[in-house]
Scaffold this motif. Structure first.
Motif: not given
Length: 282
Positions: A113, A27, A110, A118, A182, A29, A52
């Motif tokens: 997330s 993901s 983060r 991340t 993460r 962030c 995120s």
């Protein structure tokens, strides 16, 4: 959460859009203010994975301004079909006199997330990543089996700094993103540097990540990334003091844990002393 951020917000409201994010390994962030949320679709169009996003606001909870912000975010998600299952927005209400703390906001993005890995993007939403970046990074993630050690334990993956070809070691390119687990134990410093820009603040986070891994971070050259190109002036006295303190702490912590008979630990000790020589008299 106190270990992740020292912020004392009025209210942190996670996932205000109740996004049904599909399970994915990686993901993005990032954070922005409520004034710049209109830039979200353009940025997200260049990142094909989950996002995120932490949005900061000085609006009082349940006020007209707050309700307007939620409506704007909902319209963004509704008007862009691809964001309905991958854009998670967290709203952080700040006290009226609160200072903006970029690293603290990234820590929260983060923490919230939806993916185990991340990529922290410290720049503004006006600086979008290359369109192929997400696909490239995902294709390089190890399979579940290759991520296991011979003893069946999960290997700790090194952070990966996404930088330019002429900044392949610390100090990295200005606002260079970093890919990190993460749940990695290293979180960005939230120490306040007077008059510091995002780039200056972020450089101290990269310093922490680099130091915590004894310089053993992975480095990936990324083309097509648009950076601010600004000439950031660091507050040298504060930065020197911070790096001196982090070096001293790192050496004391490692000295307490190291195995004197381990050649690998001996190499790490030498690396720390060499790198920290400029920042501490120890």
């Amino acid at each position: 959460m106190s270990k992740v951020s020292s912020l004392r917000p009025v209210l942190l409201d996670p996932d205000v859009l109740s996004t049904p994010v599909e399970a994915q390994v990686l993901s993005a962030c990032l954070w922005t203010t409520d004034d710049d949320v209109d830039l979200v679709p353009t940025w997200a169009a260049r990142w094909a994975g989950p996002v995120s996003l932490l949005v900061t606001t000085f609006a009082v909870p349940s006020s007209a301004e707050h309700i307007g912000l939620l409506a704007k975010l909902a319209h963004i998600q509704k008007d862009h079909a691809s964001l309905r299952t991958r854009l998670m927005v967290h709203v952080l209400h700040l006290a009226p006199a609160a200072e903006l703390q970029p690293n603290a906001f990234l820590n929260l993005a983060r923490l919230l997330s939806p993916s185990p890995r991340t990529v922290l993007f410290p720049g503004n939403l006006s600086y979008a990543p290359p369109k192929t970046l997400y696909k490239t990074l995902v294709s390089q993630q190890p399979s579940s089996s290759s991520a296991l050690s011979p003893a069946g334990r999960t290997r700790k993956r090194k952070p990966v700094v996404l930088t330019s070809k002429d900044h392949m070691s610390f100090p990295f390119a200005s606002l260079a993103p970093v890919m990190i687990a993460r749940d990695d134990s290293t979180w960005c410093t939230e120490r306040f540097f007077a008059g510091m820009s995002r780039a200056g603040d972020w450089e101290e986070c990269l310093w922490q990540v680099w130091l915590a891994n004894f310089g053993g971070v992975e480095v990936k050259q990324v083309q097509g990334w648009t950076s601010s190109g600004s000439d950031v002036k660091l507050h040298r006295r504060l930065v020197s003091r911070f790096r001196s303190e982090t070096c001293s702490l790192a050496m004391r912590r490692f000295a307490a844990l190291r195995d004197a008979r381990s050649s690998a630990d001996t190499k790490k000790t030498r690396w720390l002393k060499r790198v920290c020589r400029s920042w501490t008299s120890v």
